[in-house]
Design an enzyme around this catalytic site. Sequence first.
Site, PDB file in Angstrom:
ATOM      1  N   ARG A 117     -16.209   2.245  -2.100  1.00  0.00           N
ATOM      2  CA  ARG A 117     -15.125   3.175  -1.768  1.00  0.00           C
ATOM      3  C   ARG A 117     -15.264   4.319  -2.760  1.00  0.00           C
ATOM      4  NH1 ARG A 117      -9.620  -0.302  -0.850  1.00  0.00           N
ATOM      5  NH2 ARG A 117     -10.512  -2.341  -0.591  1.00  0.00           N
ATOM      6  N   ASN A 128       0.804  -1.220   0.000  1.00  0.00           N
ATOM      7  CA  ASN A 128       0.000   0.000   0.000  1.00  0.00           C
ATOM      8  C   ASN A 128       0.839   1.274   0.000  1.00  0.00           C
ATOM      9  OD1 ASN A 128      -2.348  -1.457  -0.106  1.00  0.00           O
ATOM     10  ND2 ASN A 128      -2.729  -1.400   2.096  1.00  0.00           N
ATOM     11  N   ASP A 134      -7.457  -3.594   8.021  1.00  0.00           N
ATOM     12  CA  ASP A 134      -6.761  -4.672   7.315  1.00  0.00           C
ATOM     13  C   ASP A 134      -6.206  -5.748   8.245  1.00  0.00           C
ATOM     14  OD1 ASP A 134      -7.309  -3.627   4.860  1.00  0.00           O
ATOM     15  OD2 ASP A 134      -5.282  -2.960   4.395  1.00  0.00           O
ATOM     16  N   ARG A 152      -2.295 -11.094  -4.162  1.00  0.00           N
ATOM     17  CA  ARG A 152      -2.340  -9.642  -4.352  1.00  0.00           C
ATOM     18  C   ARG A 152      -1.596  -8.910  -3.239  1.00  0.00           C
ATOM     19  NH1 ARG A 152      -7.691  -7.615  -3.769  1.00  0.00           N
ATOM     20  NH2 ARG A 152      -6.534  -5.662  -3.852  1.00  0.00           N
TER      21      ARG A 152
END
Length: 419
Positions: free
Chosen positions: A122, A23, A306, A398
């Site tokens: 989102r 991220n 997360d 991912r």
Amino acid sequence: MDKLQIHGGIALDGEIRISGAKNATLPILAGCLLADGPVTVGNVPHLQDVTTMIELLGGMGVSVTIDEKMRIEVDARTIKEYFAPYQLVKTMRASILVLGPLIARFGQADVSLPGGCAIGARPVNIHVAGLQAMGADIHIENGYIKARAGRLRGAKLVLETVTVTGTENLMMAATLADGQTVLENAAREPEVVDLANFLITLGAKITGAGTDRIVIEGVERLHGGSYDVLPDRIETGTYLVAGAITSGRVRVKNTRPDHVDAVLGKLREAGATVTTGDTWIEVDMRGRRPQSVDIRTAPYPAFPTDMQAQMAALNTIANGVGTIIETIFENRFMHMLEMRRMGAEIRLEGNTAIIKGVERLTAAPVMATDLRASASLVLAALVAEGKTDIERIYHIDRGYEAIEEKLQQLGARIRRTPG
């Protein structure tokens, strides 16, 4: 399609190295579009989302080269088009991060709307409203955000809600704007700070990253440079929970203990002995059953959404009853239904999960529904009796680099097999 097979019941023991943060890598790669020279990015994790971002940049004509150490050189001077197609954006919502850099540097961008996401809506309206306030002409047609602008103008932007990608997109756009931009109610995540530090190495003038007020003084140009991505705090937390849930001992290296304070607090509450150094953390739960913990997710520096699924897995075999309240995403409990198949006692009430710990879980075929949910199923499988097959593991790929190899280093019986 590959699946993971895990034989549970082994207390993990050992140490592993944490990869660079996904991220942080994705916005930094998008930010390379702002530079008028080559940029080298190091400590990049080898992940599907990173591959998708490289594919997106390459599709625009940007020159991207990768060496054997996964150091990526990006040179945006070869760009030919300013277009992010739906095929790529639908697989990775972070593709929206090219919008700010493209409009700031090249004055145009056609970026697909992200479409649906398994963990809930989102909205990108904050990105669009911010760029419009900075002078961009934006309209949405046929599922694409079509943006045009001369040089953007600095503006005071009060973000409606705390949004990480919104903060990052607008911060990147503001680096080349004419005048000062102030972002109020900005996201404070370490990945936002890492992006700011990266942009500063290219010549940007940014202060306040890590607080809810970021000030950007626009400059004429950003130059090339090199930068190493910070370690992944979510990967860090996931492997520490793996140690705790299996009543084992796990040390993670090349990490940032200050970025996972909220997670370490909950692991201590669960009964683990937690020790830290400058770049390492060790969790020791040897021979003990975890205690249930209550969790409420919220933006950084509070407990991260997360890590919610991973702590839910811990609670399934903990002593007592734990409550998890998810405040960020509305659909983020799908892993709970899969863990029920393994014998977990979970009651769902809206955005709250009440988990009564059981002595043991039992193996069952389960299916990953999103990235962090799939990590929680791996954790549950590590303690379940028997062999668990986890399907649809492309979600795991991912966000977790070589997850089976790292768990094998800790003693887990795990292997990847063709589906």
